[in-house]
Design a protein around this motif. Structure first.
Motif, PDB file in Angstrom:
ATOM      1  N   HIS A 217       6.031  19.061   7.539  1.00  0.00           N
ATOM      2  CA  HIS A 217       5.476  17.774   7.109  1.00  0.00           C
ATOM      3  C   HIS A 217       5.813  17.493   5.644  1.00  0.00           C
ATOM      4  N   LEU A 218       5.721  18.508   4.806  1.00  0.00           N
ATOM      5  CA  LEU A 218       6.045  18.311   3.382  1.00  0.00           C
ATOM      6  C   LEU A 218       7.507  17.914   3.202  1.00  0.00           C
ATOM      7  N   LEU A 219       8.369  18.573   3.947  1.00  0.00           N
ATOM      8  CA  LEU A 219       9.794  18.231   3.861  1.00  0.00           C
ATOM      9  C   LEU A 219      10.056  16.820   4.365  1.00  0.00           C
ATOM     10  N   ALA A 220       9.320  16.404   5.372  1.00  0.00           N
ATOM     11  CA  ALA A 220       9.517  15.054   5.923  1.00  0.00           C
ATOM     12  C   ALA A 220       9.149  13.980   4.906  1.00  0.00           C
ATOM     13  N   ARG A 221       8.215  14.291   3.999  1.00  0.00           N
ATOM     14  CA  ARG A 221       7.800  13.313   2.989  1.00  0.00           C
ATOM     15  C   ARG A 221       8.679  13.365   1.731  1.00  0.00           C
ATOM     16  N   ALA A 222       9.527  14.357   1.645  1.00  0.00           N
ATOM     17  CA  ALA A 222      10.349  14.533   0.426  1.00  0.00           C
ATOM     18  C   ALA A 222      11.556  13.596   0.475  1.00  0.00           C
ATOM     19  N   ASP A 223      11.306  12.300   0.267  1.00  0.00           N
ATOM     20  CA  ASP A 223      12.367  11.295   0.374  1.00  0.00           C
ATOM     21  C   ASP A 223      13.445  11.454  -0.702  1.00  0.00           C
ATOM     22  N   LYS A 224      13.068  12.000  -1.850  1.00  0.00           N
ATOM     23  CA  LYS A 224      14.028  12.098  -2.946  1.00  0.00           C
ATOM     24  C   LYS A 224      14.887  13.353  -2.878  1.00  0.00           C
ATOM     25  N   LEU A 225      14.585  14.209  -1.903  1.00  0.00           N
ATOM     26  CA  LEU A 225      15.387  15.415  -1.734  1.00  0.00           C
ATOM     27  C   LEU A 225      16.685  15.030  -1.025  1.00  0.00           C
ATOM     28  N   PRO A 226      17.862  15.471  -1.523  1.00  0.00           N
ATOM     29  CA  PRO A 226      19.128  15.136  -0.858  1.00  0.00           C
ATOM     30  C   PRO A 226      19.077  15.515   0.609  1.00  0.00           C
ATOM     31  N   GLN A 227      19.644  14.655   1.461  1.00  0.00           N
ATOM     32  CA  GLN A 227      19.534  14.843   2.902  1.00  0.00           C
ATOM     33  C   GLN A 227      20.104  16.190   3.345  1.00  0.00           C
ATOM     34  N   ALA A 228      21.198  16.632   2.795  1.00  0.00           N
ATOM     35  CA  ALA A 228      21.800  17.912   3.190  1.00  0.00           C
ATOM     36  C   ALA A 228      20.864  19.059   2.863  1.00  0.00           C
ATOM     37  N   ARG A 229      20.258  18.978   1.672  1.00  0.00           N
ATOM     38  CA  ARG A 229      19.319  20.040   1.283  1.00  0.00           C
ATOM     39  C   ARG A 229      18.083  20.012   2.193  1.00  0.00           C
TER      40      ARG A 229
ATOM     41  N   GLU B  96       0.801  -1.206   0.000  1.00  0.00           N
ATOM     42  CA  GLU B  96       0.000   0.000   0.000  1.00  0.00           C
ATOM     43  C   GLU B  96       0.841   1.266   0.000  1.00  0.00           C
ATOM     44  N   SER B  97       2.163   1.125  -0.037  1.00  0.00           N
ATOM     45  CA  SER B  97       3.019   2.314  -0.031  1.00  0.00           C
ATOM     46  C   SER B  97       2.772   3.170  -1.265  1.00  0.00           C
ATOM     47  N   THR B  98       2.440   2.525  -2.370  1.00  0.00           N
ATOM     48  CA  THR B  98       2.159   3.291  -3.582  1.00  0.00           C
ATOM     49  C   THR B  98       0.902   4.123  -3.401  1.00  0.00           C
ATOM     50  N   LEU B  99      -0.104   3.514  -2.777  1.00  0.00           N
ATOM     51  CA  LEU B  99      -1.329   4.254  -2.524  1.00  0.00           C
ATOM     52  C   LEU B  99      -1.062   5.446  -1.604  1.00  0.00           C
ATOM     53  N   ASP B 100      -0.208   5.247  -0.601  1.00  0.00           N
ATOM     54  CA  ASP B 100       0.164   6.354   0.282  1.00  0.00           C
ATOM     55  C   ASP B 100       0.863   7.465  -0.490  1.00  0.00           C
ATOM     56  N   ALA B 101       1.688   7.062  -1.469  1.00  0.00           N
ATOM     57  CA  ALA B 101       2.386   8.076  -2.267  1.00  0.00           C
ATOM     58  C   ALA B 101       1.397   8.917  -3.062  1.00  0.00           C
ATOM     59  N   PHE B 102       0.365   8.259  -3.600  1.00  0.00           N
ATOM     60  CA  PHE B 102      -0.679   9.028  -4.306  1.00  0.00           C
ATOM     61  C   PHE B 102      -1.395   9.986  -3.352  1.00  0.00           C
ATOM     62  N   HIS B 103      -1.692   9.502  -2.116  1.00  0.00           N
ATOM     63  CA  HIS B 103      -2.364  10.360  -1.142  1.00  0.00           C
ATOM     64  C   HIS B 103      -1.494  11.559  -0.797  1.00  0.00           C
ATOM     65  N   ASP B 104      -0.190  11.304  -0.617  1.00  0.00           N
ATOM     66  CA  ASP B 104       0.727  12.402  -0.308  1.00  0.00           C
ATOM     67  C   ASP B 104       0.760  13.407  -1.448  1.00  0.00           C
ATOM     68  N   GLY B 105       0.770  12.884  -2.650  1.00  0.00           N
ATOM     69  CA  GLY B 105       0.796  13.781  -3.802  1.00  0.00           C
ATOM     70  C   GLY B 105      -0.451  14.633  -3.903  1.00  0.00           C
ATOM     71  N   LEU B 106      -1.591  13.999  -3.669  1.00  0.00           N
ATOM     72  CA  LEU B 106      -2.836  14.757  -3.716  1.00  0.00           C
ATOM     73  C   LEU B 106      -2.912  15.760  -2.561  1.00  0.00           C
ATOM     74  N   ASP B 107      -2.359  15.369  -1.410  1.00  0.00           N
ATOM     75  CA  ASP B 107      -2.311  16.325  -0.295  1.00  0.00           C
ATOM     76  C   ASP B 107      -1.461  17.532  -0.658  1.00  0.00           C
ATOM     77  N   PHE B 108      -0.362  17.276  -1.350  1.00  0.00           N
ATOM     78  CA  PHE B 108       0.513  18.367  -1.766  1.00  0.00           C
ATOM     79  C   PHE B 108      -0.222  19.305  -2.723  1.00  0.00           C
ATOM     80  N   VAL B 109      -1.045  18.723  -3.589  1.00  0.00           N
ATOM     81  CA  VAL B 109      -1.865  19.540  -4.490  1.00  0.00           C
ATOM     82  C   VAL B 109      -2.841  20.387  -3.667  1.00  0.00           C
ATOM     83  N   SER B 110      -3.391  19.776  -2.633  1.00  0.00           N
ATOM     84  CA  SER B 110      -4.332  20.521  -1.772  1.00  0.00           C
ATOM     85  C   SER B 110      -3.632  21.683  -1.100  1.00  0.00           C
ATOM     86  N   VAL B 111      -2.394  21.485  -0.685  1.00  0.00           N
ATOM     87  CA  VAL B 111      -1.632  22.578  -0.081  1.00  0.00           C
ATOM     88  C   VAL B 111      -1.496  23.715  -1.073  1.00  0.00           C
TER      89      VAL B 111
END
Length: 1196
Positions: A1058-1070, A958-973
């Motif tokens: 919260h948005l930054l916490a979900r940004a797994d693909k963002l380099p850790q230093a950034r 279900e991680s993929t489904l969570d990713a879609f939810h996160d993406g839609l939440d980001f759109v809501s933001v």
């Protein structure tokens, strides 16, 4: 030790069979050649594979071969004595004399394998003979008569084996005709006192019979002096024949060699040295007899007995003495082994003949089997016999090999070879070695590397005798068809250069083949020597090719009829490669040398075609101003402007420079187009015609003859595609295009006229030139040239842009068919796709090229569909893309596998119900989507596809489904922030520009940062993107949420975290830097100086004021999170760190260095303010408050 045998016994049992089937039985033994003391023919020698193929001769013949072919029969032509058969710097071969009619009749249908024939030319008497077992024919070869010589015919002593007789002329001086001796192998000797009786049948002769043993045969008859002859036998015995007079008549007497030692012989004084060999001769076949030193006391003769050499002294007193007998086989084997790269266990050595030079040294002709080391394309049959002449010194009494000289000949034992025992002759005291074979005469210099040979052309011809005339440095060669005279220039032989002489010799052979090989009456065949040196072959071939191209007088005669002269040169240069191929040596030539020959030939062909075009123009009365000016300009440029007729001089002498004429053609065209604009059609027509004739002719010749020359693409630095050549063709194409477009008429109206009709030819030639140049630049050879990679990249880029432009030009100007043909030829599928969609694209069935598209898909399959689909995508024709026949669905799938178009491929996945793939693609694409609405659509469709997949596969993660939810939440933001920002403009009346709206939002929603230098600029840019409906990155959204005032939206700080916490693909230093930035702004959001003031404030008010801070709100939102990434919560002391200049440059690449510096100051200002607040205790207090509320559910 390597085995060796004597010459006479038949050797067929030791040799592997020839590759050709043996139809005829082995040749029979034939008699010795008397006047030369050579044994009869037994060993086969190589015959030639049929007649030399025909060669179209030029209008004028070379040397003395000018004959009227219409009035003379091929076999009855009247040859003159100055008729040349072959000619080089060292050698001249001419016609010497005809054979008598009777001899021609006998030899016309001679079978040299079945019947025995012998012959010879005698220098001392001036007579020649040919003998069969039945008759002997004699004639005077020096007879200064034109026509057929008189023939004397004699019967021959009968022989049980049907062998031809041995013979010797008896010279009496110039005052009378010589006598004749004929001897059968069985020992019967007939003597004619005068050959004149041969005119009456030759029945008057005297006869003696030699006393032979059982199974003993005579195998040679040698003249020692006018009255003394020696006959040798197959068992090693020697007979002395003496001519005596009785009653005024000459008679022959014979006796066996005496072995009595003279009291004056050296063996009397040194008995221990030679007593053993001198006391008793060993038996064995005598292969050869040679004359040695001659004194008043007698003459020395040498005998080759098996592998041994014997030296006899034949005294004038009438006795003979054996002086020396030594085995030479061992030293010869060792000498030959020393020349091999690896010793051979079985040489199969054979001693064939011997001679004595003027210094008294022995010269022995040997042959041995091929050891397998050597490889020569000229000889495909095996086995082979290799021939050498060994120079042997006997000064110490023992044989010592001083030198081994290779003979330029190899026998291959084919079924068509002329049977002939090789014989050795000496010229000029041994300075020149002559070796007679059945089908060739080879000659070598003893003192340098000069070697050459002449070969007979016909397989039915053979050499019968060779006579050396030292006084004239010439040979007389008697064959079954004629008598030739071969003159050697010894001065030239002495000058032979070992370094370059071989190349010049190879060139000479090819030159002779061209000049004399096509003459039907020439009995000689021209071929390369065995073991031909590769470097010499290549150098000689290129020298001759250049000589033909440049009309060298050595190979071409002056002829003002240039049409005939060019045709003759073309035929000669074609014959050159034909000659190389027929001799099987093309494989020895490098690709570069083959290409050099092919280039010379194609240049000559191009020059010929251009000359023919010029002649047509002249006959039609048209102008040829451009060509004339180009030739004039080039000839003067190279300093050759002194010729009266520059045009003919160029085509005759400078055909190699045909490509260098093209820039001059372009320059002349430019000038005329500028000076005479009214004649543009004629100017372009002539210029295009010149360039197209030169280049198209070269390409045509190269393609047609590639296999003949064995050339492989790409050519090395091809002249047809030099950059200046490409530029010339391109400029003419552009000029012609401009002319056509300026006509202002329908493309079809004048497309059949020049220069309009030349446009597709120019395009085709341009493509050929560029493609050839690119092929060369991509080769391994070109890669070693500095700058070739840069030129290749530039040319590829230019051609990538040029090709569709050219094809489109053809299409627009009425040459659509040619455009398609060119695109097909060069497999330019991208241009094909564009051409197929130049008109109506959708619906597909209304496209006029719909049938062609279907044809190309079936013909080229993926190569075409990949470019077709790419064209659809690039031009936004997705409806056509997905509106194709379902039969092409597999092509779509393969296209998406090879080319990454995920923003389109998900549609195909949904159509094929590949929901998982569609969901994954949409999720990945949504992360990079720049448009917010598109991002939301991708996420929504992707989520539905994922849910559909989950229905079929309930066990999916279900991680993929969570990713879609996160993406839609980001759109809501995005939507919420945008709505908040827009709300500040509700009170504004009238329509405002985007920039004005952004400025107002800054003033109303981000008043805290207006005094900074760059923060306002960044905020306005983010606001502008949001108002335009663009999607921000997580980092950008975190900045947008934290830079605005947030007086009423204090929870937006937590949203940013919260948005930054979900940004797994963002380099850790950034990500950690972004955390610190958000927390820094959380800390400085409130006025802590006011909050800390307690005067006149109740505890309840103070606590309420504290709970309403951004810090408590942020901690309340973050501390309850179970998953807290590194840096998620940042204490005040850690939030003081600001990004470095490098990190800011990476984060904001669009800012100038000055702006980055100012931005860094803005960040530092935030940090300084935080430091002033000193919130360490405040942070701890806030943390306790939040944790207490979380634990007890009440405020502390």
């Amino acid at each position: 030790m390597a085995a060796f045998t004597g010459s006479p016994p038949p050797r067929r049992k030791n040799r592997p069979p020839s590759r050709q089937a043996a139809i005829e039985p082995p040749p029979r033994r034939v008699g010795r050649l008397a006047s030369t003391s050579k044994p009869a023919s037994r060993l086969p020698t190589p015959a030639l594979g049929g007649e030399q193929s025909s060669f179209i001769r030029e209008d004028v013949t070379v040397g003395s071969m000018d004959v009227d072919e219409d009035t003379l029969q091929p076999t009855e032509r009247a040859l003159r004595q100055d008729t040349i058969f072959a000619k080089s710097e060292e050698m001249l071969v001419t016609f010497h004399g005809h054979l008598p009619t009777e001899v021609k009749h006998v030899l016309r249908n001679a079978d040299f394998f079945r019947d025995a024939y012998v012959g010879d030319v005698d220098a001392g008497t001036g007579f020649a003979l040919v003998a069969t077992p039945q008759a002997c024919f004699v004639w005077q070869h020096t007879q200064e008569l034109v026509g057929i010589p008189t023939c004397y015919i004699f019967p021959c002593p009968a022989d049980p084996s049907q062998a031809a007789p041995l013979y010797a002329f008896v010279p009496y001086g110039s005052s009378r005709e010589p006598g004749l001796i004929l001897a059968s192998q069985s020992g019967e000797v007939w003597f004619w006192n005068n050959i004149g009786v041969g005119l009456a049948g030759g029945e008057q002769y005297s006869k003696i019979v030699l006393e032979l043993q059982s199974n003993e045969n005579i195998n040679s008859l040698t003249r020692l002096d006018p009255q003394t002859f020696v006959a040798s036998t197959s068992v090693g015995r020697l007979f002395r024949l003496t001519l005596t007079t009785s009653g005024g008549r000459y008679h022959l007497t014979s006796r066996l060699f005496s072995r009595t030692q003279s009291s004056l012989s050296l063996t009397r004084f040194l008995p221990s040295l030679w007593s053993s060999p001198a006391s008793q001769t060993e038996t064995g076949n005598i292969a050869a007899i040679a004359l040695g030193a001659k004194t008043n006391l007698g003459i020395d003769i040498w005998a080759l007995v098996e592998s041994r050499v014997q030296k006899w002294n034949v005294a004038t007193e009438g006795w003979e003495e054996l002086i020396l007998q030594e085995d030479a086989g061992v030293v010869l084997c060792n000498a030959i082994q020393d020349t091999l790269r690896a010793p051979s266990t079985y040489l199969d050595l054979e001693l064939l003949d011997l001679a004595v030079d003027s210094s008294g040294k022995l010269l022995i002709l040997t042959s041995h089997g091929d050891t397998g080391e050597r490889h020569d394309m000229s000889f495909s049959s095996t086995p082979r016999r290799i021939y050498n002449v060994a120079q042997i010194s006997m000064s110490s009494g023992l044989p010592q090999v001083e030198k081994l000289i290779g003979v330029p000949y190899q026998s291959t034992f084919s079924a068509s070879e002329a049977p002939m025992h090789p014989q050795l002759r000496l010229m000029l005291g041994g300075a020149i070695l002559i070796v007679q074979f059945g089908d060739a005469i080879a000659f070598c210099s003893r003192d340098n590397d000069f070697k050459d040979r002449i070969e007979l052309k016909s397989s039915t011809d053979r050499t019968l005798g060779v006579c050396v005339e030292d006084a004239q440095s010439c040979l007389l060669v008697l064959t079954a068809s004629t008598v030739m005279k071969l003159i050697l220039d010894f001065d030239q032989v002495e000058k032979f250069d070992s370094e370059h002489g071989r190349s010049i010799l190879i060139k000479s052979i090819m030159t002779q083949a061209i000049l004399y090989g096509s003459y039907s009456e020439n009995p000689l065949h021209f071929s390369f020597p065995p073991e031909i040196d590769e470097e010499s072959l290549m150098f000689g071939a290129t020298l001759l090719s250049s000589a033909i191209l440049e009309s060298d007088n050595a190979v071409m005669r002056l002829n003002n009829d240039l049409t005939v002269q060019l045709n003759s040169r073309k035929e000669k240069i074609s014959f050159l490669i034909k000659f190389i191929n027929e001799n099987g040596v093309l494989g020895k030539m490098s690709q570069r040398s083959r290409q050099r020959l092919a280039t010379d030939a194609e240049k000559l062909y191009a020059a010929q075609q251009l000359w023919l075009r010029l002649n047509e123009i002249i006959l039609q009365g048209r102008s040829y101003t451009i060509l004339g000016e180009a030739v004039y300009g080039y000839m003067n440029q190279i300093g050759k402007g002194h010729y009266d007729d520059l045009m003919r001089a160029f085509f005759r002498l400078r055909a190699a420079d045909i490509g260098r004429l093209l820039p001059h053609v372009r320059d002349g065209t430019r000038r005329l187009l500028s000076d005479v604009p009214a004649n543009v059609p004629d100017i372009l027509s002539e210029a295009n015609g010149i360039v197209l004739t030169i280049l198209d002719s070269a390409f045509e010749y190269r393609d047609y003859n590639a296999a003949v020359y064995g050339v492989e693409a790409p050519f090395v630095k091809p002249w047809t595609s030099k950059p200046e050549v490409i530029n010339v063709v391109l400029e003419l194409f552009d000029a012609t295009t401009t002319y056509i477009q300026n006509l202002g008429v329908s493309p079809d109206e004048h497309k059949s006229r020049e220069p309009n009709s030349q446009l597709p030819h120019l395009a085709s030639t341009l493509f050929a030139c560029v493609h050839e140049r690119m092929s060369w630049l991509q080769s391994a050879v070109a890669s070693e040239i500095p700058g070739s990679d840069r030129e290749m990249a530039a040319l590829a880029d230019q051609f990538q842009q040029l090709r569709p432009e050219v094809l489109n030009t053809l299409n627009k100007n009425g040459f659509a068919t040619r455009a398609f043909e060119l695109a097909e030829k060069y497999r330019d599928f991208r241009s094909l796709a564009a051409l197929c969609n130049k008109d109506q694209v959708y619906p597909l069935d209304e496209n006029p090229h719909a049938t062609k598209i279907a044809e190309y898909i079936e013909r080229f399959r993926d190569e075409f569909t990949d470019e077709l689909y790419q064209w659809f995508i690039e031009h936004g024709e997705l409806r056509t893309f997905f509106g194709q026949n379902d039969a092409y669905a597999d092509y779509l799938d393969r296209f998406f596998l090879k080319r990454n178009h995920p923003f389109v491929s998900w549609i195909q996945d949904l159509a094929k119900e590949r929901f998982h793939s569609a969901a994954e693609t949409l999720l990945a694409e949504s992360e990079n989507a720049g448009d917010l609405a598109a991002k939301e659509l991708m996420l929504s469709i992707g989520k539905l596809a994922h849910l559909a997949e989950m229905q079929e596969n309930a066990a999916m993660d279900e991680s993929t489904l969570d990713a879609f939810h996160d993406g839609l939440d980001f759109v809501s933001v995005h939507e919420a922030v945008t709505e908040e920002l827009k709300s500040s403009q509700l009170s504004v009346r009238g329509k405002q520009s985007l920039d004005r709206q952004v400025e107002n939002i800054l003033q109303q929603k981000a008043s805290a940062i207006t005094d900074n230098k760059v923060f306002p600029l960044i905020f306005k840019q983010l606001v502008r993107f949001l108002l335009q409906g663009k999607a921000l990155s997580v980092e950008d959204m975190a900045d947008a949420l934290s830079l605005k005032d947030n007086d009423t939206t204090i929870d937006d700080y937590a949203t940013a975290l919260h948005l930054l916490a979900r940004a797994d693909k963002l380099p850790q230093a950034r990500r950690e830097a972004a955390y610190r930035t958000v927390w820094r702004r959380i800390y400085i959001h409130d006025d802590w100086e006011t909050i800390k003031k307690t005067s006149g404030v109740s505890d309840a008010q103070l606590n309420e004021r504290f709970r309403n801070t951004a810090l408590v709100a942020a901690l309340s939102a973050t501390l309850p999170k179970r998953h807290q990434p590194d840096g998620y919560i940042v204490p005040p002391n850690q939030a003081l760190a600001v990004p470095s200049i490098g990190e800011l440059t990476s984060r904001w690449p669009g800012l100038s260095p000055e702006q980055i510096e100012a931005l860094h100051e803005d960040y530092q200002g935030e940090s300084n303010l935080l430091a002033e607040y000193d919130l360490a205790e405040v942070y701890d207090r806030a943390r306790e408050v939040v944790l207490d509320e979380l634990m007890w559910g009440r405020p502390s």
